[in-house]
Design an enzyme around this catalytic site. Structure first.
Site, PDB file in Angstrom:
ATOM      1  N   GLU A 192     -31.738   7.747  -5.140  1.00  0.00           N
ATOM      2  CA  GLU A 192     -31.298   8.503  -6.599  1.00  0.00           C
ATOM      3  C   GLU A 192     -32.326   9.478  -6.923  1.00  0.00           C
ATOM      4  O   GLU A 192     -32.549   9.784  -8.185  1.00  0.00           O
ATOM      5  CB  GLU A 192     -31.218   7.335  -7.653  1.00  0.00           C
ATOM      6  CG  GLU A 192     -29.964   6.300  -7.549  1.00  0.00           C
ATOM      7  CD  GLU A 192     -29.558   5.473  -8.649  1.00  0.00           C
ATOM      8  OE1 GLU A 192     -30.329   5.553  -9.538  1.00  0.00           O
ATOM      9  OE2 GLU A 192     -28.479   4.957  -8.667  1.00  0.00           O
ATOM     10  N   LYS A 312     -19.327   1.706 -15.361  1.00  0.00           N
ATOM     11  CA  LYS A 312     -19.183   2.587 -14.099  1.00  0.00           C
ATOM     12  C   LYS A 312     -17.486   2.754 -13.824  1.00  0.00           C
ATOM     13  O   LYS A 312     -16.875   1.819 -13.237  1.00  0.00           O
ATOM     14  CB  LYS A 312     -19.830   1.921 -13.020  1.00  0.00           C
ATOM     15  CG  LYS A 312     -21.428   1.917 -12.941  1.00  0.00           C
ATOM     16  CD  LYS A 312     -22.025   1.023 -11.877  1.00  0.00           C
ATOM     17  CE  LYS A 312     -23.649   1.264 -11.789  1.00  0.00           C
ATOM     18  NZ  LYS A 312     -24.104   0.120 -11.025  1.00  0.00           N
TER      19      LYS A 312
END
Ligand code: PGA
Ligand code: ZN
Length: 386
Positions: A192, A312
């Site tokens: 990330e 999500k």
């Protein structure tokens, strides 16, 4: 109204170079496409990304292509019509990408922004949550690393643009501090784009405390919970549930941590609740615990396990279900964090969803074009309203 005339899909690569899906549609108002991200530290209660496999979903979608043209889409809730067709036949990634593409068509047809299709009165902007230093499953490194997966920075600023600047500056500051404190530090980043370090959890928190910004942690505890113990590697030790409770309580008491995600295993609703009760002013956040699933959220509410929930969209696939989860969370004063996945694409619809559903937070990283795409879209929305 939108009529979906043709649907196709193909494999593309995400930021981790893993395969993911891009869905394209031809409608009466033009052609649109959208892609889905992919998780790596996935919760076991998440919907599967593909029914059998990515290539099978591509085929199934193609076979379904002619069915969609019988349905007319005029508003967000009409996505249900699409879900009635595909339910049980496609995985969550495919469904999410398909519905995202349809929302893009609907926004174009109605001369609106996607967030306006969800809530045209939206006015509060989510606070950015940026992953600054990483460990756990997201940091693929031979040597030592923190056991917690993400050390997050959560700026409190007036505008999203200011928050973005704080994130970038904080990440640079963290690099400078890590160079001083971690002799193994090589300015490398993980999945990330967060810094890879050989420091342990507490050492990282000490470093970040120097930056003087509100902090968050994603423990992603399911990733190292085996046979009733939390298996730490840095330093090497096993913690029982009680010891994990003590360790995290100590952290919440001694650091400026306002946000703690997945502190315990993904089925441990009770320990979540105990920690939440002890720390009513800090957010105890469910991700793997709740997996954007209404039933899991209901259980978390009943047990008083969480004060915030990660949403999500591709953990569940259906955007109607995402809406139900958001409504249930709001009704119960549970804060909402819309979140990217560790494997991301340049798709930016997440920003519209977060703003449209009036989420309190948007977690989407700090740097890298896939992360920036979402932040820049949120800035664009804010600037269009001022
Ligand atoms: P994932 O992890 O996208 O790899 O599942 C992100 C998170 O745990 O929040
Ligand atoms: Zn998480």
């Amino acid at each position: 109204m939108v009529i979906v005339k043709e649907v196709s899909a193909k494999e593309i690569l995400d930021s981790r170079k893993d395969k993911t899906i891009l869905v394209s549609i031809v409608t009466n108002v033009g052609s649109f496409s959208a892609s889905a991200p992919t998780g790596k530290s996935t919760g076991k209660h998440e919907a599967v990304p593909y029914k059998k496999s990515l290539s099978e979903d591509i085929k199934t979608l193609q076979e379904f292509s002619s069915y969609f043209s019988k349905d007319i889409i005029e508003k967000f809730d009409d996505l249900r019509r699409i879900e009635d067709i595909v339910e049980g036949h496609l995985g969550a990634n495919t469904t999410f990408a398909l519905e995202s593409a349809i929302l893009k068509a609907l926004a174009k047809e109605q001369k609106k922004e996607i967030w306006q299709l969800i809530n045209s009165d939206a006015n509060k902007f989510p606070r950015l949550v940026g992953n600054c230093i990483g460990g756990g499953k997201h940091s693929d490194t031979e040597g030592k690393k923190p056991d917690f997966q993400e050390f997050l920075i959560i700026p409190d600023t007036k505008t999203v643009k200011e928050a973005f600047n704080v994130l970038i500056e904080s990440k640079k500051h963290a690099e400078y501090l890590l160079k001083k404190k971690d002799k193994n530090f090589k300015s490398k980043t993980n999945d990330e784009n967060a810094w890879i370090t050989s420091l342990n959890d507490k050492e990282v928190l000490d470093v970040l405390s120097e930056i003087k910004v509100p902090l968050g942690i994603d423990v992603a505890a399911s990733g190292f919970f085996k046979r009733k113990k939390y298996h730490y590697e840095n330093p090497l030790l096993k913690r029982t549930e009680e010891e994990q409770m003590g360790y995290l309580s100590n952290i919440l008491s001694n650091y400026h941590v306002i946000y703690l995600e997945d502190p315990f295993g993904e089925d441990d609703f009770k320990s979540f609740a105990e920690l939440r009760k002890k720390f009513p002013n800090q957010m105890i956040v469910g991700d793997d615990l709740t997996t954007t699933n209404q039933k899991r959220l209901e259980k978390a509410i009943k047990n008083k396990s969480i004060s915030a929930i990660i949403v999500k969209p591709n953990q569940i696939g259906s955007l109607s279900k995402v809406k139900q989860v958001c409504e249930l969370a709001k009704k119960n004063s549970i804060k909402i964090t819309f979140s990217h996945r560790s494997g991301e694409t340049e798709e930016n619809i997440l920003a519209d969803l977060a703003f449209g559903f009036q989420a309190e937070f948007l977690k989407c990283g700090i740097t890298g074009k896939e992360r920036e795409a979402k932040i820049k879209r949120l800035i664009e929305i804010q600037e269009s309203l001022s």
